[in-house]
Design a protein around this motif. Structure first.
Motif, PDB file in Angstrom:
ATOM      1  N   PRO A  56       0.805  -1.234   0.000  1.00 27.15           N
ATOM      2  CA  PRO A  56       0.000   0.000   0.000  1.00 27.15           C
ATOM      3  C   PRO A  56       0.833   1.277   0.000  1.00 27.15           C
ATOM      4  O   PRO A  56       0.255   2.370  -0.041  1.00 27.15           O
ATOM      5  CB  PRO A  56      -0.797  -0.115   1.314  1.00 27.15           C
ATOM      6  CG  PRO A  56       0.057  -0.924   2.207  1.00 27.15           C
ATOM      7  CD  PRO A  56       0.903  -1.808   1.356  1.00 27.15           C
ATOM      8  N   PHE A  57       2.159   1.186   0.070  1.00 24.58           N
ATOM      9  CA  PHE A  57       2.980   2.386   0.170  1.00 24.58           C
ATOM     10  C   PHE A  57       3.366   2.913  -1.208  1.00 24.58           C
ATOM     11  O   PHE A  57       3.505   2.151  -2.167  1.00 24.58           O
ATOM     12  CB  PHE A  57       4.248   2.094   0.977  1.00 24.58           C
ATOM     13  CG  PHE A  57       3.968   1.674   2.384  1.00 24.58           C
ATOM     14  CD1 PHE A  57       3.236   2.490   3.237  1.00 24.58           C
ATOM     15  CD2 PHE A  57       4.424   0.456   2.871  1.00 24.58           C
ATOM     16  CE1 PHE A  57       2.970   2.109   4.544  1.00 24.58           C
ATOM     17  CE2 PHE A  57       4.165   0.058   4.166  1.00 24.58           C
ATOM     18  CZ  PHE A  57       3.423   0.889   5.002  1.00 24.58           C
ATOM     19  N   ALA A  58       3.574   4.246  -1.254  1.00 31.68           N
ATOM     20  CA  ALA A  58       3.932   4.887  -2.520  1.00 31.68           C
ATOM     21  C   ALA A  58       5.319   4.444  -2.985  1.00 31.68           C
ATOM     22  O   ALA A  58       6.171   4.067  -2.170  1.00 31.68           O
ATOM     23  CB  ALA A  58       3.898   6.410  -2.344  1.00 31.68           C
ATOM     24  N   GLU A  59       5.518   4.522  -4.280  1.00 32.50           N
ATOM     25  CA  GLU A  59       6.785   4.067  -4.841  1.00 32.50           C
ATOM     26  C   GLU A  59       7.950   4.936  -4.383  1.00 32.50           C
ATOM     27  O   GLU A  59       9.087   4.456  -4.266  1.00 32.50           O
ATOM     28  CB  GLU A  59       6.688   4.065  -6.367  1.00 32.50           C
ATOM     29  CG  GLU A  59       5.683   3.038  -6.904  1.00 32.50           C
ATOM     30  CD  GLU A  59       5.605   3.041  -8.417  1.00 32.50           C
ATOM     31  OE1 GLU A  59       6.475   3.660  -9.056  1.00 32.50           O
ATOM     32  OE2 GLU A  59       4.658   2.440  -8.956  1.00 32.50           O
ATOM     33  N   ASP A  60       7.700   6.229  -4.098  1.00 31.12           N
ATOM     34  CA  ASP A  60       8.816   7.094  -3.709  1.00 31.12           C
ATOM     35  C   ASP A  60       9.331   6.811  -2.300  1.00 31.12           C
ATOM     36  O   ASP A  60      10.355   7.380  -1.901  1.00 31.12           O
ATOM     37  CB  ASP A  60       8.429   8.581  -3.849  1.00 31.12           C
ATOM     38  CG  ASP A  60       7.189   8.920  -3.041  1.00 31.12           C
ATOM     39  OD1 ASP A  60       6.678   8.048  -2.334  1.00 31.12           O
ATOM     40  OD2 ASP A  60       6.748  10.079  -3.108  1.00 31.12           O
ATOM     41  N   VAL A  61       8.642   5.977  -1.518  1.00 31.73           N
ATOM     42  CA  VAL A  61       9.195   5.545  -0.231  1.00 31.73           C
ATOM     43  C   VAL A  61       9.581   4.068  -0.277  1.00 31.73           C
ATOM     44  O   VAL A  61       9.801   3.438   0.758  1.00 31.73           O
ATOM     45  CB  VAL A  61       8.208   5.807   0.934  1.00 31.73           C
ATOM     46  CG1 VAL A  61       7.972   7.282   1.108  1.00 31.73           C
ATOM     47  CG2 VAL A  61       6.895   5.051   0.731  1.00 31.73           C
ATOM     48  N   GLY A  62       9.642   3.510  -1.481  1.00 33.19           N
ATOM     49  CA  GLY A  62      10.060   2.125  -1.642  1.00 33.19           C
ATOM     50  C   GLY A  62       8.934   1.126  -1.739  1.00 33.19           C
ATOM     51  O   GLY A  62       9.176  -0.086  -1.773  1.00 33.19           O
ATOM     52  N   GLY A  63       7.691   1.612  -1.780  1.00 31.54           N
ATOM     53  CA  GLY A  63       6.544   0.710  -1.848  1.00 31.54           C
ATOM     54  C   GLY A  63       6.176   0.321  -3.264  1.00 31.54           C
ATOM     55  O   GLY A  63       6.866   0.676  -4.230  1.00 31.54           O
ATOM     56  N   VAL A  64       5.061  -0.386  -3.369  1.00 35.36           N
ATOM     57  CA  VAL A  64       4.594  -0.879  -4.675  1.00 35.36           C
ATOM     58  C   VAL A  64       3.586   0.082  -5.295  1.00 35.36           C
ATOM     59  O   VAL A  64       3.380   0.089  -6.506  1.00 35.36           O
ATOM     60  CB  VAL A  64       3.965  -2.284  -4.495  1.00 35.36           C
ATOM     61  CG1 VAL A  64       3.382  -2.816  -5.789  1.00 35.36           C
ATOM     62  CG2 VAL A  64       5.009  -3.255  -3.954  1.00 35.36           C
ATOM     63  N   GLY A  65       2.938   0.886  -4.460  1.00 37.35           N
ATOM     64  CA  GLY A  65       1.945   1.822  -4.978  1.00 37.35           C
ATOM     65  C   GLY A  65       0.594   1.195  -5.233  1.00 37.35           C
ATOM     66  O   GLY A  65      -0.181   1.681  -6.059  1.00 37.35           O
ATOM     67  N   GLY A  66       0.285   0.133  -4.516  1.00 40.04           N
ATOM     68  CA  GLY A  66      -1.021  -0.507  -4.664  1.00 40.04           C
ATOM     69  C   GLY A  66      -2.096   0.243  -3.880  1.00 40.04           C
ATOM     70  O   GLY A  66      -1.821   1.254  -3.223  1.00 40.04           O
ATOM     71  N   GLY A  67      -3.307  -0.248  -3.953  1.00 41.03           N
ATOM     72  CA  GLY A  67      -4.419   0.405  -3.260  1.00 41.03           C
ATOM     73  C   GLY A  67      -5.164  -0.583  -2.389  1.00 41.03           C
ATOM     74  O   GLY A  67      -4.704  -1.710  -2.130  1.00 41.03           O
ATOM     75  N   SER A  68      -6.353  -0.173  -1.960  1.00 38.91           N
ATOM     76  CA  SER A  68      -7.141  -1.014  -1.063  1.00 38.91           C
ATOM     77  C   SER A  68      -7.622  -2.297  -1.736  1.00 38.91           C
ATOM     78  O   SER A  68      -7.867  -3.293  -1.049  1.00 38.91           O
ATOM     79  CB  SER A  68      -8.342  -0.213  -0.540  1.00 38.91           C
ATOM     80  OG  SER A  68      -7.903   0.818   0.316  1.00 38.91           O
ATOM     81  N   VAL A  69      -7.773  -2.286  -3.058  1.00 35.25           N
ATOM     82  CA  VAL A  69      -8.189  -3.510  -3.743  1.00 35.25           C
ATOM     83  C   VAL A  69      -7.107  -4.583  -3.607  1.00 35.25           C
ATOM     84  O   VAL A  69      -7.398  -5.752  -3.291  1.00 35.25           O
ATOM     85  CB  VAL A  69      -8.479  -3.224  -5.231  1.00 35.25           C
ATOM     86  CG1 VAL A  69      -8.771  -4.520  -5.970  1.00 35.25           C
ATOM     87  CG2 VAL A  69      -9.658  -2.265  -5.362  1.00 35.25           C
ATOM     88  N   GLU A  70      -5.860  -4.193  -3.817  1.00 33.08           N
ATOM     89  CA  GLU A  70      -4.763  -5.153  -3.678  1.00 33.08           C
ATOM     90  C   GLU A  70      -4.636  -5.623  -2.224  1.00 33.08           C
ATOM     91  O   GLU A  70      -4.383  -6.802  -1.953  1.00 33.08           O
ATOM     92  CB  GLU A  70      -3.443  -4.524  -4.147  1.00 33.08           C
ATOM     93  CG  GLU A  70      -3.311  -4.366  -5.655  1.00 33.08           C
ATOM     94  CD  GLU A  70      -4.151  -3.219  -6.211  1.00 33.08           C
ATOM     95  OE1 GLU A  70      -4.554  -2.344  -5.420  1.00 33.08           O
ATOM     96  OE2 GLU A  70      -4.404  -3.193  -7.432  1.00 33.08           O
ATOM     97  N   VAL A  71      -4.812  -4.682  -1.285  1.00 36.95           N
ATOM     98  CA  VAL A  71      -4.774  -5.058   0.133  1.00 36.95           C
ATOM     99  C   VAL A  71      -5.895  -6.033   0.465  1.00 36.95           C
ATOM    100  O   VAL A  71      -5.698  -7.004   1.207  1.00 36.95           O
ATOM    101  CB  VAL A  71      -4.879  -3.791   1.016  1.00 36.95           C
ATOM    102  CG1 VAL A  71      -5.129  -4.174   2.476  1.00 36.95           C
ATOM    103  CG2 VAL A  71      -3.608  -2.957   0.901  1.00 36.95           C
TER     104      VAL A  71
END
Length: 382
Positions: A56-71
């Motif tokens: 669920p984390f943004a790509e600029d902090v090292g995350g994947v940039g997914g949303g609540s659907v992926e969660v």
């Protein structure tokens, strides 16, 4: 509303489903329950290696940039496997609040170790009078030199015993607005006392007591005068996520019951040969499908709603509908298994206990029904 999943989301589900099938059998679950943290560290590191902790984390902090659907996809499969890893507390609550309220420097410092699986977090917010509402926070933050001193008590902190740091809510002095701020407290902070206990259905919870705990000035997340809005948003999204987890739990209970009624015989015939049993199984299946559809709707809408009242309507509506379906499916499954349904020899009893926890977590079904009615009245023009 289009509930169809994209190719990438289907691949994500297949990946999680395969991992859960291979790593969450009855024997491994019992071994995990004996672990001091109530889960297997090897699984947690595998989550990190597979990229799930950054989902669920943004790509600029090292995350994947997914949303609540992926969660929701992830949580549903975790529910089917009775996973007890602290994804909810570490990623969806504490991690989400750091991502929302922390400065860029705090996000970079605190989130990367979480995404890599090296650090566990907890969110310490609820107190003994939590039924009075989310904003009932008596833990006090007072100025102490250039830093802060925290005094108070938190209860039912998810996986607090295994957390390396706690994100703690505390009320600011009146001189600074009296709002609620968030602080990051290391587990070895002087003056912090932790009492850890098993949670019904797997996992653990803890009570935290702060006796003049002194923190540095940079322990406070951001500089907002009141972080209640961020806390409410994080909990609304967490409610949507555990709704998907409950849908997974229900599906596993239904499948176990269907299989049992095909095998269990009375008077020489399988239980499932009786028309009344078939009707009850159909009712369970329908309840499972309704819960899954409600969880999918919540996941789709919870990120899209910029207006807080509409977002909270989605969360409370999902909690009420899924909670009622869960109660029905769980009771039917236990009844159709007879006394065996509540023994330790079957996983069914653990699924049942986990659904009981779902009903109570973040407020009961009755609480969210009242909240939904109140929010609906406020959202309509007079």
């Amino acid at each position: 509303m289009d509930l169809a999943q994209s190719e990438a989301q289907q691949m994500l589900r297949h990946s999680i489903e395969r991992y859960v099938t291979e790593h969450y059998d009855q024997q491994r679950r019992r071994q995990a329950a004996q672990d001091p943290g109530g889960f297997k560290r090897a699984n947690w590191q595998a989550f990190a290696d597979l990229g799930w902790l950054g989902l669920p984390f943004a790509e600029d902090v090292g995350g994947v940039g997914g949303g609540s659907v992926e969660v929701a996809i992830l949580m549903e499969e975790f529910g089917r496997g009775l996973a007890t890893e602290p994804f909810l507390g570490t990623v969806l609550l504490a991690g989400a609040l750091i991502a929302k309220c922390g400065t860029p420097e705090q996000q970079a410092e605190l989130l990367q170790p979480v995404i890599e699986g090296h650090t566990l977090l907890s969110f310490a917010h609820y107190e003994t009078d939590a039924r009075a509402g989310l904003s009932t926070v008596r833990t006090a933050a007072l100025r102490s030199g250039s830093g802060w001193m925290l005094q108070g008590h938190k209860t039912n902190v998810l996986d607090g015993g295994s957390a390396d740091s706690h994100v703690v809510s505390a009320r600011l002095p009146d001189a600074e607005g009296g709002g609620i701020a968030l602080f990051v407290m290391p587990k070895d902070a002087v003056g912090l006392t932790l009492r850890d206990a098993p949670r019904l259905g797997g996992g653990r919870v803890a009570d935290l007591t702060f006796d003049h705990v002194v923190l540095a000035s940079d322990a406070r997340l951001g500089s907002s005068a009141d972080e209640m809005t961020a806390i409410e948003a994080a909990i609304d999204r967490a409610i949507a996520a555990i709704g998907a987890e409950a849908a997974g739990l229900m599906r596993s209970m239904f499948e176990a019951t269907l299989e049992y009624t095909k095998v269990r015989k009375q008077f020489g015939r399988p239980l499932s040969a009786n028309q009344v049993i078939r009707h009850r199984l159909v009712d369970m299946y329908v309840q499972c499908e309704e819960a899954k559809a409600m969880a999918s709707r919540a996941a789709l809408m919870i990120d899209a709603e910029d207006v807080a009242i509409e977002r909270s309507l989605v969360a409370s509506g999902a909690k009420v509908k899924i909670g009622r379906c869960a109660r029905n499916v769980a009771e039917q499954a236990i009844q159709l298994h007879g006394a065996m349904g509540v023994t330790d020899e079957l996983d069914l009893g653990i699924y049942f206990k986990r659904l009981l926890v779902f009903e109570a977590m973040f407020g009961s079904v009755e609480y969210h029904l009242r909240r939904h009615v109140e929010l609906l009245a406020r959202s309509r023009p007079e």
